[in-house]
Design an enzyme around this catalytic site. Structure first.
Site, PDB file in Angstrom:
ATOM      1  N   ARG A 566      21.928 -64.197 -70.930  1.00 26.71           N
ATOM      2  CA  ARG A 566      20.867 -63.198 -70.734  1.00 26.71           C
ATOM      3  C   ARG A 566      20.406 -62.768 -72.124  1.00 26.71           C
ATOM      4  O   ARG A 566      21.211 -62.309 -72.943  1.00 26.71           O
ATOM      5  CB  ARG A 566      21.401 -61.987 -69.974  1.00 26.71           C
ATOM      6  CG  ARG A 566      21.812 -62.252 -68.528  1.00 26.71           C
ATOM      7  CD  ARG A 566      22.406 -60.964 -67.943  1.00 26.71           C
ATOM      8  NE  ARG A 566      22.525 -60.965 -66.495  1.00 26.71           N
ATOM      9  CZ  ARG A 566      23.659 -61.205 -65.842  1.00 26.71           C
ATOM     10  NH1 ARG A 566      24.771 -61.512 -66.502  1.00 26.71           N
ATOM     11  NH2 ARG A 566      23.691 -61.151 -64.523  1.00 26.71           N
ATOM     12  N   ARG A 602      18.250 -67.800 -70.593  1.00 19.46           N
ATOM     13  CA  ARG A 602      17.225 -67.217 -69.734  1.00 19.46           C
ATOM     14  C   ARG A 602      16.220 -66.450 -70.595  1.00 19.46           C
ATOM     15  O   ARG A 602      16.600 -65.653 -71.453  1.00 19.46           O
ATOM     16  CB  ARG A 602      17.863 -66.261 -68.733  1.00 19.46           C
ATOM     17  CG  ARG A 602      16.805 -65.626 -67.856  1.00 19.46           C
ATOM     18  CD  ARG A 602      17.393 -64.796 -66.764  1.00 19.46           C
ATOM     19  NE  ARG A 602      17.879 -63.515 -67.251  1.00 19.46           N
ATOM     20  CZ  ARG A 602      18.469 -62.613 -66.483  1.00 19.46           C
ATOM     21  NH1 ARG A 602      18.689 -62.896 -65.208  1.00 19.46           N
ATOM     22  NH2 ARG A 602      18.876 -61.468 -66.955  1.00 19.46           N
ATOM     23  N   GLU A 695      15.224 -65.964 -57.406  1.00 21.68           N
ATOM     24  CA  GLU A 695      15.722 -64.618 -57.096  1.00 21.68           C
ATOM     25  C   GLU A 695      14.713 -63.784 -56.320  1.00 21.68           C
ATOM     26  O   GLU A 695      15.021 -62.689 -55.876  1.00 21.68           O
ATOM     27  CB  GLU A 695      16.203 -63.883 -58.352  1.00 21.68           C
ATOM     28  CG  GLU A 695      15.284 -63.950 -59.539  1.00 21.68           C
ATOM     29  CD  GLU A 695      15.917 -63.380 -60.815  1.00 21.68           C
ATOM     30  OE1 GLU A 695      17.047 -62.893 -60.769  1.00 21.68           O
ATOM     31  OE2 GLU A 695      15.246 -63.434 -61.853  1.00 21.68           O
ATOM     32  N   ASN A 718      22.071 -61.768 -57.289  1.00 19.95           N
ATOM     33  CA  ASN A 718      22.017 -60.292 -57.345  1.00 19.95           C
ATOM     34  C   ASN A 718      20.630 -59.825 -56.933  1.00 19.95           C
ATOM     35  O   ASN A 718      20.464 -58.947 -56.083  1.00 19.95           O
ATOM     36  CB  ASN A 718      22.305 -59.775 -58.759  1.00 19.95           C
ATOM     37  CG  ASN A 718      23.586 -60.347 -59.331  1.00 19.95           C
ATOM     38  OD1 ASN A 718      24.461 -60.742 -58.587  1.00 19.95           O
ATOM     39  ND2 ASN A 718      23.689 -60.408 -60.642  1.00 19.95           N
ATOM     40  N   ASP A 719      19.620 -60.421 -57.549  1.00 21.12           N
ATOM     41  CA  ASP A 719      18.266 -60.003 -57.194  1.00 21.12           C
ATOM     42  C   ASP A 719      17.820 -60.591 -55.866  1.00 21.12           C
ATOM     43  O   ASP A 719      17.139 -59.922 -55.091  1.00 21.12           O
ATOM     44  CB  ASP A 719      17.289 -60.395 -58.307  1.00 21.12           C
ATOM     45  CG  ASP A 719      17.344 -59.377 -59.433  1.00 21.12           C
ATOM     46  OD1 ASP A 719      17.318 -58.177 -59.128  1.00 21.12           O
ATOM     47  OD2 ASP A 719      17.442 -59.781 -60.602  1.00 21.12           O
ATOM     48  N   ARG A 729      19.591 -52.581 -55.893  1.00 22.88           N
ATOM     49  CA  ARG A 729      20.971 -52.954 -56.207  1.00 22.88           C
ATOM     50  C   ARG A 729      21.733 -51.849 -56.924  1.00 22.88           C
ATOM     51  O   ARG A 729      22.940 -51.940 -57.117  1.00 22.88           O
ATOM     52  CB  ARG A 729      21.015 -54.277 -56.997  1.00 22.88           C
ATOM     53  CG  ARG A 729      20.338 -54.213 -58.336  1.00 22.88           C
ATOM     54  CD  ARG A 729      20.052 -55.611 -58.868  1.00 22.88           C
ATOM     55  NE  ARG A 729      20.935 -55.990 -59.956  1.00 22.88           N
ATOM     56  CZ  ARG A 729      20.750 -57.050 -60.723  1.00 22.88           C
ATOM     57  NH1 ARG A 729      19.730 -57.876 -60.496  1.00 22.88           N
ATOM     58  NH2 ARG A 729      21.587 -57.331 -61.695  1.00 22.88           N
TER      59      ARG A 729
HETATM   60  C1  PEP Z   1      20.735 -62.251 -60.607  1.00 19.53           C
HETATM   61  O1  PEP Z   1      19.750 -61.587 -60.268  1.00 19.53           O
HETATM   62  O2  PEP Z   1      21.573 -62.694 -59.803  1.00 19.53           O
HETATM   63  C2  PEP Z   1      20.964 -62.559 -62.041  1.00 19.53           C
HETATM   64  C3  PEP Z   1      21.899 -63.395 -62.420  1.00 19.53           C
HETATM   65  O3  PEP Z   1      20.190 -61.881 -62.924  1.00 19.53           O
HETATM   66  P1  PEP Z   1      20.428 -60.355 -63.360  1.00 19.53           P
HETATM   67  O4  PEP Z   1      21.696 -59.881 -62.737  1.00 19.53           O
HETATM   68  O5  PEP Z   1      20.475 -60.352 -64.849  1.00 19.53           O
HETATM   69  O6  PEP Z   1      19.205 -59.689 -62.820  1.00 19.53           O
HETATM   70 MG    MG Z   2      18.189 -61.271 -61.712  1.00 18.70          MG
END
Ligand code: PEP
Ligand code: MG
Length: 833
Positions: A566, A602, A695, A718-719, A729
């Site tokens: 990241r 990324r 995502e 996650n997103d 989240r």
């Molecule tokens: C995600 O969204 O799963 C991801 C890996 O990106 P971040 O948690 O940095 O938004």
């Molecule tokens: Mg993400």
């Protein structure tokens, strides 16, 4: 499947089991193989035979599991084993047809009703015992070839009667019916039960079952004959007594199902006192102690202005020095990222608004400590009320530095006694814990933390994870009412605090802890081995790390490369954006540290939760749905081009793959690719693979089209979860429900894999789901090629995959896709590898 549908693969004809156990096991395996039950339910069916007789009569038996094991049923279903030569079930009872039932609720009753009707037609039953045509058997069971109707019975009640609403949560199934029959048979009376126009003899089990009584049905119970009166009284007593048992069984089954969802430690007697959010994993047994770190009260003692200003100045200088020292110690002990928390806190002290507010109050004649406290509180309250949860948690940081300055201003004031200075094995309870308190906790005495406020992304939570201290956050104010010295068990995985555990619970917790640590030890010992299933399916394993100095630890934990770097960390907690050279150096350092291994970087994902004041972005009502990720990059060529130039230059030193976050439309990807190509040509650099993160649900749904323009996909679960479930989240109340093992998320992942396959590109997962062993197993079963996760989660995930086979993983994924809830998917954790 509804219980009324019997499928061919759930039928075995011509079976010759040697005994009852073999017959039950045969049926159980059919049910498990088609995803109806977890294999552990077979044991439960065996146990049921020890406590009740499942022989129904007329050559039919209906084995089923214990009610408290219902959570092991994934969906309702039945399996039929035909035993033409007969099997002795119990003394004098011969079974020719065994109908194994796995019913999630009272569908069981419908089936019993149908079976009992069937049993009144001996000719048809005899055909079922002998048929060699499974379709015929299915047709009969599914009601496609209706059996003979039950003989008509006049629907009138006998001389004496009472009415009763059946309140058994699972309706009238075999066990309570047996108790009714047992009672009825003791009396010299004719007793009958009527439901609407259907009547059954209360002394006949099959007839009663045939009524198909469900919870809430109204019954007329009537009797005639010498003992009619006594019979009705006794029968009513039995019905009510059984009702208490049925209700208790159903409640216990519900609790068990809930516990199964957590799949963690579950005490048998301790009360669950607090349910918050698990912020740092682990289980500990200790005693509670409330943390009091604030100076008790601040009096307003005015002092000459010059004197007050000098005191403030000295306190600020002293605090800055102390913070620098703390950052240095933390860097050594925990790492640079954690140390950054205290460097950022020092910045808060330089805030001119804060200092001028304090000075204004002093000029109005207030004392320095009082003025400082007021200024801090006012600013912290403004932050705490901010709609961006990340900013809101920074109020804790501000109060933390504020306290440090106060302590420097009031050296004569003693801090309230710190938690149990002598005691050990403490579980600290606090309204919130300041990061500097957390970083300096004596972990030899303090085993875990529970806070009333805070969230899983707070600095305190991050520090607790790094320190390996189990923690629960957002537990609510009830935490503060728990008396000091209360024995407790804290489960940082599920975010639960149990009070007053008995000996048995403590033993169970210790056993659980030992087992976990033994398991981790074994997993770590094997972490260098590839994540390859027993039958040869290999999953690539990457680490989610951001800096070159984390590479060695990630490789030692078993990573084979970096699947997600990241790049936001280069931009956060500073005053200006990093220039091309600074970025180039950071990317190049990572490439070099990896020595040719995979590196996926990324592109900048600013916006949403990540707030960067110097970029001057307008504040948004719903930042997660706003200008985030590539939406920002496409609007800010200054950011995009600088990063692309730095990346193409760094790629000259080793392989880099680039991926873009938050892509929603093909047009965005095309525009980004064009920009990459323009910069590449400008620098005469070699091409690099360009992928996208999946995502946004729209991207998953269109993966088959994105695949034509992307070199790879990496799914950000996650997103993807927050956007699919429409749950922020970081929402303090809902975040725990944003579980990526939701069937809807898995279906989108499946669609993504299919889209990738169509174009022959690889697909990885870099969101948190990849770090959960069950999640990883399901992802591998769905066909994902790579998992990228936090280094600390790698050993357990590799061990889970290595213990499995490709076909078991595919089955597991298939079962998960068919589940109707996250809870049902989590319950699959106990299944075979
Ligand atoms: C995600 O969204 O799963 C991801 C890996 O990106 P971040 O948690 O940095 O938004
Ligand atoms: Mg993400």
């Amino acid at each position: 499947m509804s219980v009324s549908t019997l499928r061919r693969e759930l039928v075995k004809l011509g079976s010759k089991p040697i005994d009852k156990s073999e017959a039950i096991s045969e049926a159980g395996h059919l049910l498990a193989a088609s995803g109806v039950i977890a294999p552990a339910y077979i044991d439960s069916m065996m146990r049921r035979e020890n406590v009740s007789n499942t022989f129904l009569g007329h050559g039919v038996a209906i084995p089923h599991g214990m009610i408290e094991d219902r959570h092991l049923i994934h969906k309702t279903g039945i399996a039929v084993i035909q035993i033409p030569q007969g099997l002795e079930w119990n003394d004098g009872e011969t079974v020719h047809l065994m109908v194994a039932i796995a019913a999630q609720s009272d569908e069981h009753i419908t089936l019993l009703q149908r079976l009992t009707r069937l049993m009144q037609d001996p000719a048809q039953l005899a055909q079922l015992f002998a048929t060699t045509d499974p379709d015929y058997l299915c047709a009969i069971f599914n009601g496609d070839a209706p059996p003979a109707a039950a003989p008509a019975v006049p629907a009138t009640d006998l001389e004496q009667s009472f009415e009763w609403h059946i309140d058994y949560p699972n309706g009238l199934h075999a066990r309570p019916t047996a108790k009714w029959v047992e009672t009825a048979k003791r009396f010299d009376a004719k007793i009958q039960i009527r439901h609407g126009g259907d009547i059954a003899d209360a002394k006949k089990l099959v007839a009663l079952l045939q009524l198909g009584l469900q919870c809430g049905d109204l019954l007329a119970v009537s009797a005639s004959g010498p003992q009619a009166d006594a019979a009705l009284t006794a029968l009513r007593d039995t019905m009510i007594r059984v009702s208490a048992q049925e209700l208790a069984d159903a409640a216990a089954a519900k609790i068990k199902a809930e516990q199964a969802v957590h799949h963690g430690f579950a005490p048998s007697t301790a009360q669950l006192a607090i349910k918050g959010i698990g912020a740092s994993p682990g289980l500990v047994v200790g005693t509670t102690q409330t943390w009091k770190s604030a100076i008790a009260s601040i009096q307003d003692i005015p002092a000459p202005l010059a004197e007050g200003s000098e005191q403030l100045d000295n306190a600020l200088i002293g605090t800055r020095k102390a913070l620098a020292q703390l950052a240095e110690d933390t860097a050594r002990r925990l790492g640079e990222t954690e140390a950054g928390i205290f460097r950022a806190q020092a910045e808060l002290l330089a805030d001119t608004d804060l200092i001028s507010h304090c000075c204004r109050l002093m000029m109005q004649g207030h004392g320095v400590a009082w003025s400082w406290h007021q200024a801090i509180e006012q600013q912290a309250n403004t932050l705490a009320a901010h709609s961006n949860p990340l900013l809101a948690t920074r109020a804790t940081d501000l109060r933390d530095v504020g306290q440090r300055v106060l302590i420097a201003l009031l050296p004569q004031e003693k801090r309230q006694p710190e938690a149990g200075q002598q005691a050990s094995n403490l579980i600290l309870l606090a309204a919130d814990l300041a990061p500097s308190d957390t970083a300096t906790l004596d972990t030899s005495r303090i085993l875990g933390l529970c806070t009333a406020q805070g969230g899983p992304t707070s600095h305190t939570a991050i520090l607790a994870r790094t320190l390996g201290l189990p923690a629960l956050v957002a537990g609510g104010d009830a935490i503060l009412d728990i008396p000091d010295g209360t024995p407790a068990i804290l489960d940082g995985n599920s975010g639960r605090l149990y009070l007053h555990p008995g000996e048995q619970d403590i033993d169970a917790a210790r056993t659980w802890i030992n087992r976990q640590s033994e398991q981790s030890r074994q997993d770590e010992a094997q972490s260098a081995l590839p994540a390859q299933t027993r039958d040869g399916l290999r999953i690539d394993i990457g680490a989610n790390i951001n800096r070159a100095d984390q590479v060695a630890a990630a490789l030692a934990a078993g990573a084979e490369g970096v699947g997600l770097m990241r790049t936001e960390f280069l931009f956060l907690e500073r005053d200006t954006a990093p220039d091309e050279e600074e970025q180039y150096q950071a990317y190049r350092a990572m490439v070099e540290a990896l020595q040719g291994r995979t590196l996926v970087i990324r592109a900048l994902d600013i916006g949403g939760d990540k707030h960067v004041p110097y970029l001057g972005l307008p504040s948004e009502a719903n930042p997660f749905l706003g200008v985030r990720g590539v939406r920002l990059l496409l609007r800010r060529p200054d950011l995009l081009d600088t990063q692309l130039r730095a990346l193409y230059r760094a790629a000259a030193h080793g392989p880099i793959s680039l991926m873009f976050p938050m892509v929603t439309n093909i047009s965005e990807l095309m525009a980004l690719r064009a920009e990459c190509e323009r910069i590449r040509q400008e620098l005469s650099a070699a091409p690099m693979p360009i992928g996208i993160m999946i995502e946004v649900p729209a991207a998953a749904a269109m993966a088959d089209q994105f695949g034509a323009h992307a070199d790879f996909f990496s799914i950000g679960t996650n997103d993807l979860t927050q956007y699919t479930l429409a749950i922020d989240r970081q929402h303090p109340d809902l975040a725990a429900e944003a579980d990526s093992l939701h069937p809807a998320v898995l279906r989108l992942i499946k669609q993504t894999v299919e889209g990738a396959r169509k174009h022959g590109i690889w697909v990885g997962v870099c969101g948190g789901l990849a770090g959960d062993p069950l999640g990883a197993a399901i992802l591998a079963g769905l066909g994902v090629n790579e998992l990228s996760l936090s280094p600390r989660d790698i050993p357990a995930v590799k061990a889970r995959l290595r213990a499995s086979t490709q076909s078991a993983l595919v089955d597991l994924a298939q079962q998960a896709l068919e589940c109707d809830s996250t809870a049902a998917i989590r319950a699959l954790a106990g299944d075979a590898s």
